[in-house]
Structures are given as C-alpha cells and as structure tokens.
Motif scaffolding. Structure first.
Motif, PDB file in Angstrom:
ATOM      1  N   LEU A 197       0.826  -1.210   0.000  1.00 21.57           N
ATOM      2  CA  LEU A 197       0.000   0.000   0.000  1.00 21.57           C
ATOM      3  C   LEU A 197       0.860   1.260   0.000  1.00 21.57           C
ATOM      4  CD1 LEU A 197      -2.868  -1.013   2.465  1.00 21.57           C
ATOM      5  CD2 LEU A 197      -3.030  -0.674  -0.012  1.00 21.57           C
ATOM      6  N   GLN A 198       1.956   1.237   0.748  1.00 20.89           N
ATOM      7  CA  GLN A 198       2.854   2.393   0.780  1.00 20.89           C
ATOM      8  C   GLN A 198       3.460   2.627  -0.600  1.00 20.89           C
ATOM      9  OE1 GLN A 198       3.340   4.609   3.142  1.00 20.89           O
ATOM     10  NE2 GLN A 198       4.873   5.736   2.009  1.00 20.89           N
ATOM     11  N   LEU A 199       3.919   1.562  -1.256  1.00 21.52           N
ATOM     12  CA  LEU A 199       4.493   1.704  -2.602  1.00 21.52           C
ATOM     13  C   LEU A 199       3.442   2.171  -3.605  1.00 21.52           C
ATOM     14  CD1 LEU A 199       6.834  -1.412  -2.736  1.00 21.52           C
ATOM     15  CD2 LEU A 199       7.500   0.999  -2.534  1.00 21.52           C
ATOM     16  N   THR A 200       2.223   1.660  -3.463  1.00 16.74           N
ATOM     17  CA  THR A 200       1.126   2.108  -4.322  1.00 16.74           C
ATOM     18  C   THR A 200       0.846   3.594  -4.100  1.00 16.74           C
ATOM     19  OG1 THR A 200       0.150  -0.089  -4.271  1.00 16.74           O
ATOM     20  CG2 THR A 200      -1.282   1.716  -4.970  1.00 16.74           C
ATOM     21  N   GLY A 201       0.824   4.006  -2.841  1.00 14.03           N
ATOM     22  CA  GLY A 201       0.610   5.424  -2.520  1.00 14.03           C
ATOM     23  C   GLY A 201       1.699   6.307  -3.088  1.00 14.03           C
ATOM     24  N   ILE A 202       2.949   5.853  -2.978  1.00 19.31           N
ATOM     25  CA  ILE A 202       4.060   6.622  -3.549  1.00 19.31           C
ATOM     26  C   ILE A 202       3.892   6.727  -5.061  1.00 19.31           C
ATOM     27  CG2 ILE A 202       6.551   6.552  -4.010  1.00 19.31           C
ATOM     28  CD1 ILE A 202       6.896   5.402  -1.168  1.00 19.31           C
ATOM     29  N   GLY A 203       3.484   5.633  -5.698  1.00 18.03           N
ATOM     30  CA  GLY A 203       3.256   5.655  -7.145  1.00 18.03           C
ATOM     31  C   GLY A 203       2.149   6.618  -7.537  1.00 18.03           C
ATOM     32  N   VAL A 204       1.062   6.598  -6.779  1.00 20.43           N
ATOM     33  CA  VAL A 204      -0.062   7.505  -7.069  1.00 20.43           C
ATOM     34  C   VAL A 204       0.373   8.961  -6.885  1.00 20.43           C
ATOM     35  CG1 VAL A 204      -2.332   8.261  -6.232  1.00 20.43           C
ATOM     36  CG2 VAL A 204      -1.869   5.831  -6.574  1.00 20.43           C
ATOM     37  N   ILE A 205       1.067   9.235  -5.800  1.00 25.43           N
ATOM     38  CA  ILE A 205       1.532  10.600  -5.542  1.00 25.43           C
ATOM     39  C   ILE A 205       2.496  11.045  -6.634  1.00 25.43           C
ATOM     40  CG2 ILE A 205       2.991  11.977  -3.991  1.00 25.43           C
ATOM     41  CD1 ILE A 205       1.638  10.471  -1.653  1.00 25.43           C
ATOM     42  N   TYR A 206       3.406  10.158  -7.028  1.00 22.25           N
ATOM     43  CA  TYR A 206       4.350  10.491  -8.104  1.00 22.25           C
ATOM     44  C   TYR A 206       3.615  10.817  -9.396  1.00 22.25           C
ATOM     45  CZ  TYR A 206       7.902   9.898 -11.689  1.00 22.25           C
ATOM     46  OH  TYR A 206       8.714  10.096 -12.763  1.00 22.25           O
ATOM     47  N   ASN A 207       2.604   9.998  -9.754  1.00 29.23           N
ATOM     48  CA  ASN A 207       1.822  10.259 -10.974  1.00 29.23           C
ATOM     49  C   ASN A 207       1.051  11.558 -10.882  1.00 29.23           C
ATOM     50  OD1 ASN A 207       2.662   8.046 -12.477  1.00 29.23           O
ATOM     51  ND2 ASN A 207       1.097   6.713 -11.585  1.00 29.23           N
ATOM     52  N   MET A 208       0.521  11.883  -9.711  1.00 22.92           N
ATOM     53  CA  MET A 208      -0.194  13.150  -9.537  1.00 22.92           C
ATOM     54  C   MET A 208       0.748  14.324  -9.721  1.00 22.92           C
ATOM     55  SD  MET A 208      -2.669  12.152  -6.312  1.00 22.92           S
ATOM     56  CE  MET A 208      -2.682  13.801  -5.712  1.00 22.92           C
ATOM     57  N   ILE A 209       1.919  14.235  -9.133  1.00 21.41           N
ATOM     58  CA  ILE A 209       2.892  15.326  -9.258  1.00 21.41           C
ATOM     59  C   ILE A 209       3.322  15.459 -10.714  1.00 21.41           C
ATOM     60  CG2 ILE A 209       5.247  16.035  -8.655  1.00 21.41           C
ATOM     61  CD1 ILE A 209       4.714  14.862  -5.866  1.00 21.41           C
TER      62      ILE A 209
END
Length: 166
Positions: free
Chosen positions: A147-159
């Motif tokens: 979940l943490q890696l998924t969250g980092i991926g989502v945040i990276y894509n948003m940025i």
C-alpha cells in the motif's frame, strides 16, 4: 514588428532569428537558411516543428500555408498565435504555483513515512523482526508495504501530471 512594417513572413523570420535568444534562435536561423536555399517558408517551418516537436511552430507553418494559398493578414494570425502562447505559458505558471503546496505535502508524506519506518527499525530492530516472525503480522507488513508503494506511485503520478500540464 517586421510584419507590421510590411515585410514578408520570410523577412520577419530572418529578423526574429537575429533578435531572438537560444534555443529558438537556432530554429529560426535554420528556417531562414532553408528559405534562402529555395524551400517554401511553410515547409521549412513545418520541418523544424517536427524536428523540435514544437506545436506552436507547426501552427505557424499551417497559417503560412493558408496565407499563401488564400491570402489574409499574416500579421493578425501571428499576433493571435503570440497571444495564445503567452496565455498558455501564464496558465502553466499559475497552475505550477497553485499546486506547489500540494506537491510539497505529497513529498513530505512519502519522506516522513519512509523516515519513520527507518527510525523505528534503527531504534528497535526487534519490533519488525517479531512482526515478521508471525504469519498474520507478516501478511500485514507485506500489505502495508504494498500500500505504501502504491501510494508513492499515485503521488508520483499526480505530481508528474501537474507538471506535464504546466
């Protein structure tokens, strides 16, 4: 200015090449050189638009082509194109400014979570070792890491998407 003074599009591009700064100066110099060697201005502009992936230059090439075939005021077309480019750049800067706080918060969320995990691991290595020993807690640790890696991926894509829009 050169178009307003009554110069041709070719002369206006040549003058722009002399007055511009890099990187656009090199593009206009190449267009001017190609026109002097006999290429049509719209072909030279279109070629440089493809090479340098400049959509605005492609629009200018299409405008030059339409102007050559059907006539009209090239000065007004160029003026409208310049206005559109400036408006788009201004909107991109405003979007970047509006999303700066969000990007900073997203980065902080990622960094704090990773640093907190490393801190706990450094201060009490047995904490995670005991959790890893149990079957259910091991599954929870793996799910939380996923979940943490998924969250980092989502945040990276948003940025990245907010930066691409700018």
């Amino acid at each position: 200015r050169a178009l307003s003074a009554g110069n041709s599009l070719e002369d206006a591009i040549a003058e722009s090449a002399r007055e511009s700064r890099d990187p656009i100066r090199g593009v206009f110099m190449t267009v001017t050189r190609q026109v002097r060697l006999g290429a049509a201005v719209e072909e030279a502009l279109s070629r440089q638009a493809v090479i340098h992936e400049l959509s605005d230059l492609h629009v200018l090439a299409m405008a030059a082509s339409v102007n050559r075939q059907y006539g009209g005021s090239m000065r007004r077309i160029v003026k409208s194109l310049i206005h559109a480019i400036r408006s788009r750049d201004s909107a991109a800067r405003e979007l970047r400014a509006l999303t700066a706080e969000t990007r900073l918060s997203a980065g902080a969320l990622v960094v704090v979570t990773v640093l907190l995990t490393l801190y706990i691991l450094g201060q009490n290595p047995d904490y995670y070792r005991e959790m890893w020993a149990g079957g259910a807690t091991r599954a929870m640790l793996m799910v939380s890491m996923l979940l943490q890696l998924t969250g980092i991926g989502v945040i990276y894509n948003m940025i990245r998407s907010s930066q691409d829009a700018g």
